[in-house]
Scaffold this motif. Structure first.
Motif, PDB file in Angstrom:
ATOM      1  N   ARG A  64       0.829  -1.208   0.000  1.00  0.00           N
ATOM      2  CA  ARG A  64       0.000   0.000   0.000  1.00  0.00           C
ATOM      3  C   ARG A  64       0.862   1.257   0.000  1.00  0.00           C
ATOM      4  O   ARG A  64       0.500   2.259  -0.591  1.00  0.00           O
ATOM      5  CB  ARG A  64      -0.905  -0.001   1.225  1.00  0.00           C
ATOM      6  N   THR A  65       2.014   1.225   0.660  1.00  0.00           N
ATOM      7  CA  THR A  65       2.861   2.413   0.703  1.00  0.00           C
ATOM      8  C   THR A  65       3.563   2.647  -0.619  1.00  0.00           C
ATOM      9  O   THR A  65       4.026   3.752  -0.882  1.00  0.00           O
ATOM     10  CB  THR A  65       3.916   2.285   1.812  1.00  0.00           C
ATOM     11  N   GLU A 120       8.119   9.507   7.034  1.00  0.00           N
ATOM     12  CA  GLU A 120       8.485  10.717   6.311  1.00  0.00           C
ATOM     13  C   GLU A 120       8.871  11.796   7.313  1.00  0.00           C
ATOM     14  O   GLU A 120       8.121  12.090   8.237  1.00  0.00           O
ATOM     15  CB  GLU A 120       7.316  11.192   5.460  1.00  0.00           C
ATOM     16  N   THR A 121      10.035  12.373   7.117  1.00  0.00           N
ATOM     17  CA  THR A 121      10.475  13.460   7.989  1.00  0.00           C
ATOM     18  C   THR A 121      10.218  14.771   7.270  1.00  0.00           C
ATOM     19  O   THR A 121      10.461  14.895   6.067  1.00  0.00           O
ATOM     20  CB  THR A 121      11.971  13.327   8.315  1.00  0.00           C
ATOM     21  N   PRO A 122       9.715  15.773   7.970  1.00  0.00           N
ATOM     22  CA  PRO A 122       9.433  17.049   7.314  1.00  0.00           C
ATOM     23  C   PRO A 122      10.728  17.732   6.899  1.00  0.00           C
ATOM     24  O   PRO A 122      11.754  17.623   7.563  1.00  0.00           O
ATOM     25  CB  PRO A 122       8.699  17.849   8.393  1.00  0.00           C
ATOM     26  N   ALA A 123      10.652  18.411   5.769  1.00  0.00           N
ATOM     27  CA  ALA A 123      11.831  19.134   5.276  1.00  0.00           C
ATOM     28  C   ALA A 123      12.067  20.342   6.180  1.00  0.00           C
ATOM     29  O   ALA A 123      11.124  21.009   6.595  1.00  0.00           O
ATOM     30  CB  ALA A 123      11.597  19.587   3.841  1.00  0.00           C
ATOM     31  N   PRO A 124      13.316  20.630   6.487  1.00  0.00           N
ATOM     32  CA  PRO A 124      13.582  21.778   7.347  1.00  0.00           C
ATOM     33  C   PRO A 124      13.246  23.077   6.622  1.00  0.00           C
ATOM     34  O   PRO A 124      13.433  23.202   5.414  1.00  0.00           O
ATOM     35  CB  PRO A 124      15.079  21.672   7.650  1.00  0.00           C
ATOM     36  N   SER A 164      12.162  -1.964   5.677  1.00  0.00           N
ATOM     37  CA  SER A 164      12.136  -1.495   7.047  1.00  0.00           C
ATOM     38  C   SER A 164      10.983  -0.526   7.252  1.00  0.00           C
ATOM     39  O   SER A 164      10.707   0.330   6.415  1.00  0.00           O
ATOM     40  CB  SER A 164      13.454  -0.791   7.395  1.00  0.00           C
ATOM     41  N   VAL A 165      10.306  -0.661   8.381  1.00  0.00           N
ATOM     42  CA  VAL A 165       9.205   0.233   8.685  1.00  0.00           C
ATOM     43  C   VAL A 165       9.729   1.630   9.003  1.00  0.00           C
ATOM     44  O   VAL A 165       9.112   2.630   8.655  1.00  0.00           O
ATOM     45  CB  VAL A 165       8.391  -0.327   9.872  1.00  0.00           C
ATOM     46  N   THR A 166      10.884   1.713   9.635  1.00  0.00           N
ATOM     47  CA  THR A 166      11.417   3.029   9.998  1.00  0.00           C
ATOM     48  C   THR A 166      11.876   3.814   8.778  1.00  0.00           C
ATOM     49  O   THR A 166      11.924   5.039   8.825  1.00  0.00           O
ATOM     50  CB  THR A 166      12.591   2.887  10.976  1.00  0.00           C
ATOM     51  N   ASP A 167      12.207   3.132   7.687  1.00  0.00           N
ATOM     52  CA  ASP A 167      12.570   3.850   6.467  1.00  0.00           C
ATOM     53  C   ASP A 167      11.355   4.498   5.809  1.00  0.00           C
ATOM     54  O   ASP A 167      11.499   5.387   4.978  1.00  0.00           O
ATOM     55  CB  ASP A 167      13.238   2.903   5.461  1.00  0.00           C
ATOM     56  N   GLN A 168      10.160   4.066   6.167  1.00  0.00           N
ATOM     57  CA  GLN A 168       8.954   4.580   5.551  1.00  0.00           C
ATOM     58  C   GLN A 168       8.421   5.820   6.252  1.00  0.00           C
ATOM     59  O   GLN A 168       7.479   6.435   5.784  1.00  0.00           O
ATOM     60  CB  GLN A 168       7.877   3.498   5.549  1.00  0.00           C
TER      61      GLN A 168
END
Length: 131
Positions: A77-78, A90-94, A84-88
């Motif tokens: 679905r992603t 999303e970190t916000p752009a600074p 890895s789940v942690t690779d999925q």
């Protein structure tokens, strides 16, 4: 499909918990050996244990299969191929940095001057009164 597998997962888990709680331990077989009336049950003296054991094994296999199916659907679905789940995550752009952050350290409070210990003052003699 995802919702159906989640419902199946929950139902199988509840049934598996119930079957494990219903089963007798190894110590319960000693009572049946001395004629405690277990031979008159629906499954016979040993039939219930075999039926419950086999049903538990089938439910465990169904739980395992539904877990694998859910893992496959969630990963598919992603749309990513990462394992890895942690690779999925999303970190916000600074955001843009307007100025360099500064560390503000408050000035230390002025400590009182150290006072050297003094020897006790000698006892003063009483002033002499002229006679």
């Amino acid at each position: 499909m995802h919702t159906v597998l989640v419902v199946v997962q929950v139902l199988v888990a509840v049934a598996l918990i119930g079957l494990v709680l219903i089963q007798h331990g190894k110590g319960a077989d000693a009572g049946a050996a001395f004629g405690s009336g277990a031979s008159g049950t629906v499954f016979g003296a040993r039939g219930a244990a075999n039926f419950l054991t086999r049903t538990t094994a089938w439910l465990a296999a169904a739980f395992f299969a539904s877990s694998l199916g859910l893992a496959y659907l969630v990963n598919d679905r992603t749309g990513r191929t990462s394992g890895s789940v942690t690779d999925q995550i999303e970190t916000p752009a600074p955001g843009p940095v307007t100025e360099e952050p500064r560390l503000i350290i408050p000035a230390p409070a002025e400590a009182p001057a150290a006072v050297a210990p003094q020897a006790p003052a000698p006892a003063e003699e009483a002033p002499k009164v002229p006679e």
